[in-house]
Design a protein around this motif. Structure first.
Motif, PDB file in Angstrom:
ATOM      1  N   ARG A  81      47.282  40.238  45.409  1.00 41.95           N
ATOM      2  CA  ARG A  81      47.929  39.773  44.232  1.00 41.95           C
ATOM      3  C   ARG A  81      46.704  39.727  42.784  1.00 41.95           C
ATOM      4  NH1 ARG A  81      49.972  36.950  48.289  1.00 41.95           N
ATOM      5  NH2 ARG A  81      52.337  36.897  48.623  1.00 41.95           N
ATOM      6  N   LEU A  82      47.514  39.456  42.017  1.00 41.11           N
ATOM      7  CA  LEU A  82      46.568  39.712  40.725  1.00 41.11           C
ATOM      8  C   LEU A  82      45.270  38.443  40.788  1.00 41.11           C
ATOM      9  CD1 LEU A  82      45.671  40.302  37.674  1.00 41.11           C
ATOM     10  CD2 LEU A  82      47.065  38.757  36.966  1.00 41.11           C
ATOM     11  N   TRP A  83      45.743  37.413  41.101  1.00 43.45           N
ATOM     12  CA  TRP A  83      44.659  36.344  41.229  1.00 43.45           C
ATOM     13  C   TRP A  83      43.740  36.665  42.488  1.00 43.45           C
ATOM     14  CZ3 TRP A  83      43.113  33.179  37.746  1.00 43.45           C
ATOM     15  CH2 TRP A  83      43.823  33.066  36.442  1.00 43.45           C
ATOM     16  N   GLY A  84      44.057  37.209  43.483  1.00 45.41           N
ATOM     17  CA  GLY A  84      43.233  37.606  44.579  1.00 45.41           C
ATOM     18  C   GLY A  84      42.096  38.615  44.122  1.00 45.41           C
ATOM     19  N   ARG A  91      33.723  36.489  42.959  1.00 43.55           N
ATOM     20  CA  ARG A  91      32.600  36.455  44.414  1.00 43.55           C
ATOM     21  C   ARG A  91      31.931  37.420  44.514  1.00 43.55           C
ATOM     22  NH1 ARG A  91      37.617  35.113  47.048  1.00 43.55           N
ATOM     23  NH2 ARG A  91      37.741  37.030  47.736  1.00 43.55           N
ATOM     24  N   ASP A  92      32.147  38.704  43.783  1.00 48.21           N
ATOM     25  CA  ASP A  92      31.377  39.614  43.951  1.00 48.21           C
ATOM     26  C   ASP A  92      30.467  39.803  42.670  1.00 48.21           C
ATOM     27  OD1 ASP A  92      32.536  40.463  46.196  1.00 48.21           O
ATOM     28  OD2 ASP A  92      33.790  42.028  45.345  1.00 48.21           O
ATOM     29  N   ARG A  93      29.932  38.703  41.995  1.00 47.78           N
ATOM     30  CA  ARG A  93      29.000  38.529  40.983  1.00 47.78           C
ATOM     31  C   ARG A  93      29.455  39.362  39.825  1.00 47.78           C
ATOM     32  NH1 ARG A  93      23.320  38.445  44.131  1.00 47.78           N
ATOM     33  NH2 ARG A  93      23.723  36.675  45.563  1.00 47.78           N
ATOM     34  N   ALA A  94      30.972  39.456  39.507  1.00 51.55           N
ATOM     35  CA  ALA A  94      31.168  40.123  38.315  1.00 51.55           C
ATOM     36  C   ALA A  94      32.222  39.143  37.530  1.00 51.55           C
ATOM     37  CB  ALA A  94      32.134  41.432  38.520  1.00 51.55           C
ATOM     38  N   PRO A  95      31.671  37.731  37.004  1.00 49.80           N
ATOM     39  CA  PRO A  95      32.150  36.844  36.477  1.00 49.80           C
ATOM     40  C   PRO A  95      32.919  36.895  35.081  1.00 49.80           C
ATOM     41  CG  PRO A  95      29.977  36.317  36.467  1.00 49.80           C
ATOM     42  CD  PRO A  95      29.979  37.468  37.274  1.00 49.80           C
ATOM     43  N   VAL A  96      31.952  37.882  34.386  1.00 52.18           N
ATOM     44  CA  VAL A  96      32.307  38.443  33.078  1.00 52.18           C
ATOM     45  C   VAL A  96      33.976  39.053  33.001  1.00 52.18           C
ATOM     46  CG1 VAL A  96      31.779  39.606  30.732  1.00 52.18           C
ATOM     47  CG2 VAL A  96      30.242  38.209  32.067  1.00 52.18           C
ATOM     48  N   VAL A  97      34.129  40.130  33.918  1.00 49.92           N
ATOM     49  CA  VAL A  97      35.174  40.762  34.277  1.00 49.92           C
ATOM     50  C   VAL A  97      36.230  40.038  34.559  1.00 49.92           C
ATOM     51  CG1 VAL A  97      36.253  42.785  35.553  1.00 49.92           C
ATOM     52  CG2 VAL A  97      33.670  42.985  34.443  1.00 49.92           C
ATOM     53  N   ALA A  98      36.027  39.157  35.553  1.00 49.87           N
ATOM     54  CA  ALA A  98      36.855  38.393  36.047  1.00 49.87           C
ATOM     55  C   ALA A  98      37.413  37.167  35.241  1.00 49.87           C
ATOM     56  CB  ALA A  98      36.369  37.642  37.320  1.00 49.87           C
ATOM     57  N   VAL A  99      36.730  36.634  34.204  1.00 52.23           N
ATOM     58  CA  VAL A  99      37.202  36.074  33.123  1.00 52.23           C
ATOM     59  C   VAL A  99      37.869  36.643  32.130  1.00 52.23           C
ATOM     60  CG1 VAL A  99      36.481  34.531  31.279  1.00 52.23           C
ATOM     61  CG2 VAL A  99      35.448  34.334  33.395  1.00 52.23           C
ATOM     62  N   LEU A 100      37.370  37.981  31.771  1.00 48.60           N
ATOM     63  CA  LEU A 100      38.344  38.797  30.895  1.00 48.60           C
ATOM     64  C   LEU A 100      39.667  39.096  31.752  1.00 48.60           C
ATOM     65  CD1 LEU A 100      35.544  41.314  29.441  1.00 48.60           C
ATOM     66  CD2 LEU A 100      36.734  39.438  28.207  1.00 48.60           C
ATOM     67  N   ALA A 101      39.653  39.482  32.976  1.00 42.05           N
ATOM     68  CA  ALA A 101      40.997  40.139  33.495  1.00 42.05           C
ATOM     69  C   ALA A 101      41.912  38.537  33.604  1.00 42.05           C
ATOM     70  CB  ALA A 101      40.582  40.479  34.966  1.00 42.05           C
ATOM     71  N   ALA A 102      41.517  37.352  33.723  1.00 45.80           N
ATOM     72  CA  ALA A 102      42.343  36.160  33.744  1.00 45.80           C
ATOM     73  C   ALA A 102      42.766  35.891  32.452  1.00 45.80           C
ATOM     74  CB  ALA A 102      41.361  35.101  34.273  1.00 45.80           C
ATOM     75  N   ALA A 103      41.779  36.017  31.377  1.00 44.00           N
ATOM     76  CA  ALA A 103      42.362  36.048  30.064  1.00 44.00           C
ATOM     77  C   ALA A 103      43.405  36.817  29.515  1.00 44.00           C
ATOM     78  CB  ALA A 103      41.361  35.820  28.914  1.00 44.00           C
ATOM     79  N   THR A 104      42.984  38.192  29.738  1.00 40.02           N
ATOM     80  CA  THR A 104      43.983  38.977  29.018  1.00 40.02           C
ATOM     81  C   THR A 104      45.523  39.337  29.946  1.00 40.02           C
ATOM     82  OG1 THR A 104      42.945  40.761  30.194  1.00 40.02           O
ATOM     83  CG2 THR A 104      42.021  40.199  27.962  1.00 40.02           C
ATOM     84  N   LEU A 105      45.366  39.084  31.208  1.00 39.54           N
ATOM     85  CA  LEU A 105      46.575  39.414  32.024  1.00 39.54           C
ATOM     86  C   LEU A 105      47.192  38.215  32.369  1.00 39.54           C
ATOM     87  CD1 LEU A 105      44.838  41.971  34.486  1.00 39.54           C
ATOM     88  CD2 LEU A 105      46.160  42.399  32.790  1.00 39.54           C
ATOM     89  N   PHE A 106      46.699  37.128  32.190  1.00 44.43           N
ATOM     90  CA  PHE A 106      47.433  35.674  32.485  1.00 44.43           C
ATOM     91  C   PHE A 106      47.291  34.748  31.342  1.00 44.43           C
ATOM     92  CE2 PHE A 106      48.132  31.564  34.466  1.00 44.43           C
ATOM     93  CZ  PHE A 106      49.264  31.692  35.173  1.00 44.43           C
ATOM     94  N   PHE A 107      46.423  34.000  30.697  1.00 37.54           N
ATOM     95  CA  PHE A 107      46.220  32.980  29.793  1.00 37.54           C
ATOM     96  C   PHE A 107      46.795  33.488  28.603  1.00 37.54           C
ATOM     97  CE2 PHE A 107      43.321  31.592  32.907  1.00 37.54           C
ATOM     98  CZ  PHE A 107      43.844  30.428  33.576  1.00 37.54           C
ATOM     99  N   PRO A 144      46.529  41.703  19.916  1.00 37.28           N
ATOM    100  CA  PRO A 144      45.777  42.796  20.648  1.00 37.28           C
ATOM    101  C   PRO A 144      45.397  42.356  21.925  1.00 37.28           C
ATOM    102  CG  PRO A 144      45.101  41.913  18.363  1.00 37.28           C
ATOM    103  CD  PRO A 144      45.868  41.093  18.793  1.00 37.28           C
ATOM    104  N   TRP A 145      45.441  41.233  22.370  1.00 47.60           N
ATOM    105  CA  TRP A 145      44.591  40.469  23.611  1.00 47.60           C
ATOM    106  C   TRP A 145      45.541  40.409  24.628  1.00 47.60           C
ATOM    107  CZ3 TRP A 145      39.730  41.005  23.913  1.00 47.60           C
ATOM    108  CH2 TRP A 145      38.912  40.945  22.669  1.00 47.60           C
ATOM    109  N   THR A 146      46.893  40.991  24.845  1.00 49.45           N
ATOM    110  CA  THR A 146      47.831  41.002  25.953  1.00 49.45           C
ATOM    111  C   THR A 146      47.698  42.353  26.402  1.00 49.45           C
ATOM    112  OG1 THR A 146      49.701  41.317  24.396  1.00 49.45           O
ATOM    113  CG2 THR A 146      49.269  38.998  25.177  1.00 49.45           C
ATOM    114  N   MET A 147      47.133  42.681  27.629  1.00 43.91           N
ATOM    115  CA  MET A 147      46.942  44.110  28.128  1.00 43.91           C
ATOM    116  C   MET A 147      47.485  44.326  29.242  1.00 43.91           C
ATOM    117  SD  MET A 147      42.726  44.379  26.884  1.00 43.91           S
ATOM    118  CE  MET A 147      42.201  44.129  25.357  1.00 43.91           C
ATOM    119  N   SER A 148      48.862  43.902  29.409  1.00 42.83           N
ATOM    120  CA  SER A 148      49.758  44.421  30.786  1.00 42.83           C
ATOM    121  C   SER A 148      49.694  45.876  31.038  1.00 42.83           C
ATOM    122  CB  SER A 148      50.946  43.607  30.704  1.00 42.83           C
ATOM    123  OG  SER A 148      50.927  42.322  30.602  1.00 42.83           O
TER     124      SER A 148
END
Length: 204
Positions: A81-84, A91-107, A144-148
């Motif tokens: 799933r998306l959150w998985g 966990r794979d030490r890509a926190p910046v990408v994880a935060v950007l994905a969570a922000a643009t795809l969810f929040f 511009p920040w909703t990137m579905s």
């Protein structure tokens, strides 16, 4: 309080002032001086836009609950799933990408749908609700920040490439995101600035 002349409109790019006129179906008004879009005709009314936003919310919930893809290898299958995916990137030490994905795809999409729904609920009654001005400003910057659509295209490319190594099954989540992409595209093309003209300040 001084009345605002809503028959006039100003180009946001070059500040040229025009007198507003009714637009025919499919017509777009552009600035003669700089070519920027001033206004376009919209067939969707406030009620239709609100229904569209509510539908997008339902599809958004489904897209986040249902698995996106199932990978199979040597008889073992793993659904994601998306959150998985976001948790794995964290966990794979890509926190910046994880935060950007969570922000643009969810929040950001959640915030945008909630704000737009709140504005439209009050607009149905022809008035501006509490925080209307702030909500409209936030909607302008969130657009511009909703990137579905970027996520869907990237997921489809990844599914095609993963077929070289795994047994790949596209699950209901990716189809829900595809439907969400279409819905977001529809109401992203709506000029929300007209809500300023369709609503009135609450009586003081």
């Amino acid at each position: 309080m001084t009345a605002i002349d809503t028959s006039l409109q100003i180009c946001e790019d070059c500040d040229t002032v025009y007198r507003r006129r009714a637009l025919a179906r499919g017509e777009v008004a552009r600035c003669v001086r700089c070519g920027a879009e001033l206004e376009r005709h919209h067939r969707l009314g406030v009620d239709a836009l609100l229904a569209l936003v509510l539908t997008a919310m339902i599809v958004f919930v489904q897209a986040n609950i249902w698995p996106i893809v199932t990978l199979g290898l040597n008889g073992q299958q793993v659904s994601s799933r998306l959150w998985g995916v976001i948790a794995t990137m964290w966990r794979d030490r890509a926190p910046v990408v994880a935060v950007l994905a969570a922000a643009t795809l969810f929040f950001f999409p959640v915030l945008r749908m909630l704000l737009l729904g709140l504005v439209l609920v009050h607009a149905r009654r022809g008035r501006r609700g509490p925080g209307f001005r702030e909500a409209m400003v936030a909607l302008h910057y969130l657009r511009p920040w909703t990137m579905s659509e970027v996520f869907v295209m990237g997921a489809l490319v990844a599914i095609v490439k993963a077929h070289m190594y795994f047994e790949v099954t596209a699950n209901a989540g990716i189809y829900a995101y595809g439907a969400l992409m279409l819905l977001v595209t529809v109401f992203s093309g709506v000029d929300l600035r007209r809500l300023w003209d369709l609503t009135a300040e609450p009586a003081r």
